[in-house]
Each structure stands twice: as structure tokens, then as C-alpha cells.
Design an enzyme around this catalytic site. Structure first.
Site, short mmCIF file in Angstrom:
data_model
loop_
_atom_site.label_atom_id
_atom_site.label_comp_id
_atom_site.label_asym_id
_atom_site.label_seq_id
_atom_site.Cartn_x
_atom_site.Cartn_y
_atom_site.Cartn_z
N LYS A 71 -0.49 12.65 2.71
CA LYS A 71 -1.30 13.04 3.85
C LYS A 71 -0.37 13.74 4.84
CE LYS A 71 -1.30 8.31 5.80
NZ LYS A 71 -0.86 7.40 4.72
N GLU B 112 -9.82 6.67 6.33
CA GLU B 112 -10.27 6.35 7.69
C GLU B 112 -9.11 6.05 8.63
OE1 GLU B 112 -9.53 3.06 8.71
OE2 GLU B 112 -8.69 2.82 6.70
N THR C 261 -7.68 2.15 -1.24
CA THR C 261 -6.86 2.50 -0.09
C THR C 261 -5.43 2.85 -0.52
OG1 THR C 261 -8.15 1.15 1.40
CG2 THR C 261 -5.88 1.54 2.03
N ASP D 207 1.91 9.90 13.55
CA ASP D 207 2.53 8.57 13.48
C ASP D 207 4.03 8.62 13.19
OD1 ASP D 207 2.40 9.37 10.80
OD2 ASP D 207 2.12 7.32 10.08
N ASP E 131 6.02 8.47 10.60
CA ASP E 131 6.58 9.35 9.58
C ASP E 131 5.82 10.67 9.45
OD1 ASP E 131 4.40 7.92 8.56
OD2 ASP E 131 5.11 8.09 6.50
N LYS F 237 10.00 4.12 0.68
CA LYS F 237 8.96 4.61 -0.22
C LYS F 237 9.64 5.48 -1.28
CE LYS F 237 6.49 6.61 3.31
NZ LYS F 237 5.30 7.19 3.98
N SER G 15 6.32 3.83 8.49
CA SER G 15 5.19 4.59 9.00
C SER G 15 4.75 4.20 10.41
CB SER G 15 4.04 4.47 8.01
OG SER G 15 2.99 5.29 8.40
N HIS G 16 3.54 3.64 10.51
CA HIS G 16 2.97 3.34 11.82
C HIS G 16 3.44 2.00 12.38
CE1 HIS G 16 0.64 1.75 8.54
NE2 HIS G 16 0.21 0.80 9.35
N THR H 49 0.83 -1.21 0.00
CA THR H 49 0.00 0.00 0.00
C THR H 49 0.87 1.26 0.00
OG1 THR H 49 -1.56 -1.24 1.40
CG2 THR H 49 -1.96 1.11 1.15
N ASP I 238 2.65 11.50 8.84
CA ASP I 238 1.58 11.80 7.88
C ASP I 238 0.19 11.49 8.42
OD1 ASP I 238 1.89 9.07 7.75
OD2 ASP I 238 2.21 8.97 5.58
N ARG I 239 0.09 10.84 9.58
CA ARG I 239 -1.24 10.57 10.15
C ARG I 239 -1.53 11.50 11.31
NH1 ARG I 239 -2.42 4.14 10.40
NH2 ARG I 239 -1.65 3.65 8.32
C1 VG1 Z 1 -2.78 1.32 5.79
C2 VG1 Z 1 -4.04 2.16 5.79
C3 VG1 Z 1 -4.08 3.03 4.55
C4 VG1 Z 1 -2.82 3.88 4.48
C5 VG1 Z 1 -1.60 3.01 4.55
C6 VG1 Z 1 -0.32 3.82 4.62
O1 VG1 Z 1 -2.76 0.47 4.67
O2 VG1 Z 1 -5.18 1.35 5.88
O3 VG1 Z 1 -5.25 3.80 4.57
O4 VG1 Z 1 -2.79 4.63 3.29
O5 VG1 Z 1 -1.64 2.19 5.72
O6 VG1 Z 1 -0.34 4.67 5.73
P1 VG1 Z 1 -3.21 -1.08 4.75
O7 VG1 Z 1 -2.97 -1.63 3.39
O8 VG1 Z 1 -2.38 -1.70 5.83
O9 VG1 Z 1 -4.65 -1.07 5.15
V1 VG1 Z 1 1.09 5.14 6.47
O10 VG1 Z 1 0.80 6.29 7.54
O11 VG1 Z 1 1.99 4.06 6.02
O12 VG1 Z 1 2.05 5.97 5.41
CO CO Z 2 2.47 7.19 8.07
#
Ligand code: VG1
Ligand code: CO
Length: 545
Positions: A378, A366, A346, A279, A281, A126, A113-114, A18, A283-284
Site C-alpha cells: 500500500k 479500511e 486483512t 503513517d 512507514d 518485515k 508501521s503505525h 499481520t 504506506d497508509r
Molecule cells: C492492521 C490493519 C491492517 C493492516 C496492518 C498493517 O492490522 O488492520 O489492515 O494491513 O495493520 O498495516 P491488524 O492485524 O492490527 O488489524 V501497517 O501500515 O503495518 O503496515
Molecule cells: Co504502515
């Protein structure tokens, strides 16, 4: 110049999900693993666009080592300029700002990220393109193809570069510029929001904020913007020192993982007026008020309804977009404003074309993601500033702003249930099984509601005509409820199944019910349709947000 061409063999699993390639740190530490993927990125960049890149990350474990390797590879691959965030830091939104402002060819962001960090945690890479946004599927597919047959990579022999001091360094033909990771970002925020009224809010003496950077990348940004520029009390910031393991925490700003922040709101007398977290990185975002948690879906809807009040959006919004599982709260606002609302798969990469084409101004997911066309990612702190600016202008509490919105548009009760680390085979069998039965589900009755749409979401990009299938199963019901099921594309262990529930209550109805209780009838339907408990091996979801 001492450039080596190193022979290598491909890794079959270098397929971005993703949001970039995410693997355990130990996988990235496998000899040649990181180098192969970075070479595949470089090779995927079209000739003529291999001039200038930005590089930085969220400060997680292995960030510094990876940066040194990528610097030497960029030099060996003939880039003219490489901008590197000081200390190796660059939030995802700040990387997007730098790419756009400095007119670069793209950027490499080191982050998972998270996902948790540390030696046993996750690492990720990325790639963002010239518009500052995540590479679209066509590019990530190309990177994957190249990585799948890679035979060699290029790297320069050089001493470790001092990434802790801003300045220019020459490595062969490449100029490496170590830049302040915060300044370009701050400048843009000042243009979008009314800093004077936010300052007055902090100075009023009756407004308390708590911001939790979760020991991730936003700390330095929050200190500069919220404290230094806007005058918030230093004590209002929590966990602002970036740490390689995020202090042992899980840098995901939700009610479960941001527990330190959430605990402050459980004290009725001392609870802050406004709370936020971001989060790994940056972006959340999560937004909290006294007695209210703003779901990210509602946050997007409220932003869309009020954007015109803020300086950066005074001329109104062109359109909005939300990821498919995000609640349809924003759809109602778009309808009322007479603008288009796009439903995308997504992942932020699907918003880029819509913004580049001028079709939308705001978008969100979401999963605690909101953003606008100021960049192509984001943006966590942007959302915090948006809310602070709104509170300063409206002179209302978060609760009041949210309630007023529901009283105008009705409320979309919303929750996501995650089943983590599930057996891959069982999870796939469950989703495939449901997919196979979709045709027969139309019209099926459950108590006094029935299924009005059962499909597997496909997206046809209105800008470039690209098509994306199998993006998640949607079940819509006659009372406007929805159940959505999909498999996560960011996990690194087993499968993560996400089930999204949404139920609409009209404006004159019960607007302040407990979310899980209000949605409970949908949980029963999901269990009946998918046998979630036996398929996942869990009596209940691991994480509820
Ligand atoms: C998750 C979230 C998605 C988001 C992605 C990256 O993906 O559901 O909405 O864009 O993380 O966010 P998944 O495929 O695990 O549902 V982050 O803050 O990595 O940059
Ligand atoms: Co993130």
C-alpha cells in the site's frame, strides 16, 4: 574476512503477524533476538535467490543499530549486493519500488508501521519477496519454523558503515550500496500521475493543502514530490523531519492521532481545501476535505470509479480487491464497471498474487491503506497524489467528489471501534464464544432486520490455492448492514479487538448523517451478541475511526 558463527538458542515468540514481526524495542534489544530472526529470514530465502536485497526502515528508534547488524549479517551470509537507504531511511512503498525496479531478490524493512516508537515503543521487521510485496504466509510460516529451532547465526566483524553518505562500500564479498531512498519512487510517481495539472492546481492560488508526515518516514518524500516537483508551498507540509520517537506521537493517520492536522480543519475560515497524512512507514494515508473526512473504504471506491481519468490508469482497471472488513462500497463500483471484486483477509500480503496474476489493478483496506499494481505494497503518498490529480482534473472540492459518488452509488456508513490492551484470555473467550454460536445465529431477528450470514471468514487464494481460515467473524444483515469482529495481529501489548460496523444508505436516501449516530443501532446488536463492555472491561472503545 572475519566471519563468526555464533551459537544461539531459539526464541519461541518469533512469529510474524499481520505485517512482520513486531515487538517492544526492549525485546529486540535482547541479546541475539534480532540476529536470530534475521538469520531465519536469510535461511528461508531459497538458494539461488540469495543475491541482492534492499534494506531500510522508517527511522524509528533502533533503526540505525539494527541496520549495522543486518549489514554485517548479510555480508557473512554471502549476499552479493545490499542496497541500503541513506540514513537508514526507506518507506515501505519505496522499498517495494526499489525491489521491483532493481530486480532484487527481496528486502528487509525495519518498521512497526503505525505503532509508536522510542526506547519504550515498538520495533519491527518485515520481509518482502522478489515481487516487492510482503512475504506470503507460506514464507512467514517458514521463517517462523526456522526461527523456532535456530542454533546459530552468521555475522561479520566490521567497523560501522557510513550509511549517511551515498556510495558503494565493499564488505568481504558483498557490495553495500547506500542509495538515495527517494529518487526511484519519485520517478515512478511521475509516470502514474499528471504532474503538470497538479502543478497548475497548486499555482492557481485558490487551493490550499496541508500534509502531515507525523515525524515519520514520508517527510523527505513529501518535500521532494509535493514541494520541489509540484510547487506546493513549503508551509503546507507539517512534521516533515523524521524523528526516532515520531515526536512523541502515534504515527497513525486517523482522526484521533493526526489531531494536529484535524485541528486545521476545525477552523471554518482558514481550513485547507485538502488535507492528508501518512503513517510511520509511509504506506497508509488519510484524506480530508473541507467538511468531509473520506473513509478509506470510500476512498478506494472513488478511486476505482475515477481511475480511468488518470494517466497511469487510462486504460481502465482490471479488477479490484478489498480486505474483508473494508466496506463494500468498492463492490458496487466493480459491479458497475463489470470487473471482479475480490475479498481477502486483512493484510497486504493477500493482494500480491492477485496483482502478479493481472487480476486486479486497485486494492485497499479500511485501515487507511490504498494501493495499485504499480508496486506490491500500500502506498500513502501515491494515494495523496491520486486525490490531488483527481481534484485537478475534476476541478471539484473533495466534498463534491465524495457527495457525487454517494449520489451515484449510495453511501456505506462505516466505522471501526478498537478495544486496545484487552486481557488476552477474555478477548479470546469473547470471540471463541461468538464463533461457537455462529450456526444458531442465521436468521436471528433484531428489530426489523435479521442475520443473513454468520460465519468465520476463510479465504481460498484463487491463484495458488492456499487456504486461510479463521480470518474474522462476519455478520451480515438483511438491510445490507455488517458487523465484523477480529483480533489485531500487529499489537504488542495484550489483545486488541477490532469491531467494524457498516450500514448502507441508498443513493436517494440520507447521505450526510453523522456516522456514529447512523450506526448506533448496530452497536446495540454487537453488545447484545458479545457483551463487549464486560468482555473487554471498557465502557466504550478506546479508539473510534
Ligand atoms: C492492521 C490493519 C491492517 C493492516 C496492518 C498493517 O492490522 O488492520 O489492515 O494491513 O495493520 O498495516 P491488524 O492485524 O492490527 O488489524 V501497517 O501500515 O503495518 O503496515
Ligand atoms: Co504502515
Amino acid at each position: 574476512m572475519n566471519i563468526s558463527i555464533v551459537g544461539t538458542t531459539p526464541f519461541v515468540d518469533q512469529k510474524p503477524g499481520t505485517s512482520g514481526l513486531r515487538k517492544k524495542v526492549t525485546v529486540f534489544q535482547t541479546p541475539h533476538y534480532l540476529e536470530n530472526f534475521v538469520q531465519a529470514i536469510f535461511d528461508a530465502i531459497p538458494q539461488g535467490e540469495k543475491t541482492a536485497l534492499v534494506l531500510g526502515g522508517d527511522g524509528r528508534y533502533y533503526n540505525r543499530q539494527a541496520i549495522q547488524i543486518i549489514i554485517r549479517m548479510a555480508a557473512a551470509n554471502g549476499f552479493k549486493r545490499l542496497l541500503v537507504g541513506q540514513h537508514g531511511y526507506l518507506s515501505t512503498p519505496a522499498a517495494s519500488v526499489v525491489i521491483r525496479k532493481q530486480k532484487l531478490d527481496g528486502g528487509i524493512i525495519l518498521s512497526a508501521s503505525h505503532n509508536p516508537g522510542g526506547p519504550d515503543g515498538d520495533f519491527g521487521i518485515k520481509f518482502n519477496t522478489r515481487n516487492g510485496g510482503p512475504a506470503p504466509e507460506s514464507v512467514t510460516d517458514r521463517i517462523h519454523d526456522i526461527a523456532s529451532s535456530l542454533a546459530e547465526y552468521r555475522i561479520m566483524a566490521a567497523d560501522e558503515l557510513d550509511i549517511d553518505t551515498c556510495g558503494c562500500y565493499q564488505l568481504g564479498e558483498t557490495t553495500i550500496e547506500v542509495i538515495d531512498p527517494v529518487s526511484d519512487y519519485v520517478e515512478l510517481m511521475e509516470q502514474l500521475f499528471d504532474f503538470t495539472s497538479i502543478k497548475a492546481l497548486f499555482n492557481s492560488g485558490v487551493f490550499n493543502m496541508a500534509f502531515d508526515a507525523m515525524h515519520a518516514i514520508t517527510g523527505p518524500y513529501a518535500s521532494e514530490i509535493l514541494v520541489r516537483c509540484l510547487g506546493a508551498a513549503e508551509e503546507s507540509l507539517m512534521n516533515i523531519q523524521p524523528k526516532e520517537d515520531f515526536g512523541g506521537g502515534h504515527p497513525d493517520p486517523n482522526l484521533v492521532y493526526a489531531h494536529e492536522l484535524v485541528a486545521l480543519f476545525e477552523q471554518p475560515i482558514t481550513a485547507p481545501d485538502f488535507g492528508a497524512a501518512s503513517d510511520g512507514d509511509g504506506d497508509r494515508n488519510m484524506i480530508l476535505g473541507r467538511d468531509v473526512f473520506v473513509t478509506p473504504s470510500d476512498s478506494l471506491a472513488i478511486m476505482a470509479a475515477n481511475a480511468h481519468l488518470l494517466p497511469g490508469y487510462a486504460s481502465g482497471i482490471k479488477g479490484v480487491a478489498r480486505s474483508m472488513p473494508t466496506s463494500r462500497a468498492v463492490d458496487l463500483v466493480a459491479e458497475c464497471l463489470g470487473v471482479e471484486c475480490y475479498e481477502t483477509p486483512t493484510g497486504w500480503k493477500f493482494f500480491g498474487n492477485l496483482m502478479d496474476e493481472g487480476l486486479i489493478t486497485l486494492c485497499g483496506e479500511e485501515s487507511f491503506g490504498s494501493g495499485s499494481d504499480h508496486i506490491r505494497e500500500k502506498d500513502g503518498l501515491w494515494a495523496v497524489l491520486f486525490w490531488l490529480n483527481l481534484i485537478a482534473i475534476k476541478k471539484q472540492s473533495v466534498h463534491k467528489i465524495v457527495l457525487t459518488h454517494w449520489q451515484a452509488f449510495g453511501r456505506h456508513y462505516y466505522s471501526r471501534h478498537d478495544y486496545e490492551g484487552v486481557d488476552q484470555g477474555k478477548a479470546s473467550a469473547m470471540i471463541e464464544g461468538l464463533r461457537d454460536r455462529l450456526d444458531g445465529l442465521n436468521g436471528r431477528q433484531f428489530g426489523n432486520i435479521s442475520i443473513t450470514l454468520a460465519d468465520d471468514f476463510s479465504y481460498l487464494d484463487p491463484v495458488d490455492g492456499s487456504r486461510c481460515d479463521r480470518q474474522g467473524i462476519r455478520l451480515s444483515f438483511s438491510d445490507e448492514s455488517r458487523i465484523v469482529v477480529r483480533m489485531s495481529g500487529t499489537g504488542t501489548e495484550g489483545a486488541t479487538v477490532r469491531v467494524y460496523y457498516e450500514r448502507y444508505e441508498p443513493a436517494n436516501g440520507k447521505l450526510e448523517e453523522e456516522t456514529q449516530a447512523y450506526l448506533a443501532s448496530l452497536f446495540v446488536i454487537a453488545e447484545e451478541l458479545m457483551q463487549l463492555q464486560s468482555s473487554t472491561g471498557r465502557a466504550k472503545p478506546d479508539i473510534i475511526t
